[in-house]
Design an enzyme around this catalytic site. Structure first.
Site, short mmCIF file in Angstrom:
data_model
loop_
_atom_site.label_atom_id
_atom_site.label_comp_id
_atom_site.label_asym_id
_atom_site.label_seq_id
_atom_site.Cartn_x
_atom_site.Cartn_y
_atom_site.Cartn_z
N LYS A 131 -23.01 -49.19 40.08
CA LYS A 131 -23.15 -50.52 40.68
C LYS A 131 -22.04 -51.46 40.22
CE LYS A 131 -25.99 -53.77 38.98
NZ LYS A 131 -25.68 -55.21 39.03
N CYS A 148 -29.61 -62.09 37.27
CA CYS A 148 -30.63 -61.89 36.24
C CYS A 148 -30.70 -63.08 35.29
CB CYS A 148 -30.31 -60.64 35.43
SG CYS A 148 -30.67 -59.11 36.29
#
Length: 420
Positions: free
Chosen positions: A23, A118
């Site tokens: 990712k 996040c």
């Protein structure tokens, strides 16, 4: 209705798993396709929510996308029409900031929403903006957006106040088409930075020093199309290795890169795992044994990665002895500890140190994922907990793990996705 993972613990995992593309390499490379004056074909792109969001963002800009089998993606950015990344699309994903450098570097303009992502602590973008200003861009913050303008960027010597992966990547991409040479000092050394540099060089960029703390970029007039394969995901690899270790199991990870996981493999061997490696595979065998507690200290690559910290907390929670996990990269990255304590883990927080006294068995409980890697730690804890563990807010997991429940199920885990 939201998706949750239901895990029935107590199974020793065994078998083979294929590791997806990284990712943290795929996202900057997708942003880097904006620099190409030609078609780019990418393979080994992971099928993740963040990747889907990035593709949607590129599509809104006017980039032509063709998605083939196994996420082989053809990208053509020659007819781009918009130079913005709107808040409603990027509010869940920090990687949107990576559009800034390529847009300003090639088209001289960008309007990028300040990113989300996040909740693991402050990750300021000021280093990105200061670097662009040093290269001649006019940069301002207006109504939650970064607004940057430049006729053509020029080379500069950029000394980063702190090591930043996305900052290094953004400025490297911006410099690729700049007038003159740019030197990035105190650059991030992560393999994903090197992968981006190799991708850009494949398009005709002149970048040297990637993988060291001093990167030199000699600007060129244009970049051509290319074909490129994204490197394997070292964090996904590490997560499955810990899944086998924590359950006393045996696993073979294929399509991976052992050389990217030296710090993780050292700790797993300390925990008692027998590990063999080949050019693109890693075999781990715990032979049914309970792991030994290990001490972990996170730091930028090549040290132990912060993205594996929650997984090691889970391992230490059921290990023999006492282990400490010291987090030095992000100041708010122990939120998974409170959830693990609900499952019976004996973990005490002392500032940026988690002191883990291993217990023989965790007990199932409903828990909530707070960020991507915390969710992976909770999945691992669920694998060894007695009873059924229900993990809520697993959209965090989908941002970084390709079909995690299917892969775990093939290894023997009793795990399924439910909506309730």
């Amino acid at each position: 209705m939201t998706d949750k993972l239901l895990i029935t613990g107590g199974v020793s995992l065994g078998g083979e798993v294929r590791i997806a593309g990284a990712k943290n390499a795929a996202l900057p490379i997708l942003a880097g396709t904006l620099l190409a004056d030609g078609k780019v074909t990418l393979s080994n792109v992971p099928h993740l929510h963040d990747v889907t969001t990035t593709l949607e963002l590129l599509g809104r800009m006017g980039v032509t996308l063709t998605i083939g089998e196994r996420m082989c993606i053809e990208v053509d950015a020659r007819e781009i029409k918009r130079f913005s990344a709107p808040y409603e699309l990027v509010k869940t994903m920090r990687a949107s900031i990576l559009m800034l450098g390529p847009l300003v570097g090639r088209f001289g303009r960008a309007d990028i929403s300040l990113p989300g992502g996040c909740a693991i602590g402050a990750r300021p973008v000021n280093l990105h903006l200061e670097g662009l200003r040093a290269m001649g861009a006019e940069v301002s913050l207006e109504n939650g957006y970064i607004r940057a303008r430049a006729e053509r960027l020029h080379g500069a010597r950029l000394v980063l106040d702190m090591v930043t992966v996305t900052g290094t990547e953004n400025l490297m991409m911006a410099a690729a088409l700049a007038d003159g040479e740019t030197v990035i000092e105190n650059a991030a050394r992560e393999p994903e930075v090197t992968d981006l540099a190799e991708f850009l060089n494949g398009m005709g960029a002149r970048i040297r020093g990637a993988g060291t703390d001093s990167i030199h970029v000699a600007g060129v007039e244009r970049l051509a199309g290319t074909r490129y394969r994204v490197l394997p995901d070292r964090i996904e690899t590490g997560t499955y290795l810990v899944a086998a270790a924590i359950t006393g199991g045996r696993i073979l990870c294929r399509d991976t890169r052992p050389d990217l996981l030296d710090a993780v493999l050292v700790k797993l061997r300390e925990a008692g795992a027998r590990i063999e490696t080949g050019p693109d595979w890693i075999r781990l065998d715990m032979a049914g044994r309970r792991p030994r507690a290990v001490d972990v200290y996170t730091a930028p690559y090549p040290a132990f990665p912060t993205d594996m910290q929650a997984q090691l907390c889970a391992l230490n929670s059921i290990a023999e002895g006492v282990g400490t996990v010291t987090e030095t990269v992000f100041e708010n990255r122990f939120m998974h500890v409170l959830e693990m304590q609900r499952m019976g883990a004996d973990i005490r927080l002392e500032g940026n140190v988690a002191v883990c006294r291993g217990v023989e068995r965790l007990t199932a409980a409903p828990v909530m994922a707070t960020d991507l890697r915390a969710s992976a730690g909770l999945v691992l804890a669920g694998l060894v907990a007695k009873g059924e563990t229900l993990i809520d807010r697993i959209y965090h997991i989908d941002r970084g793990y390709d079909n995690i429940e299917e892969k775990l199920a093939t290894l023997g885990a009793r795990v399924r996705r439910i909506s309730r």
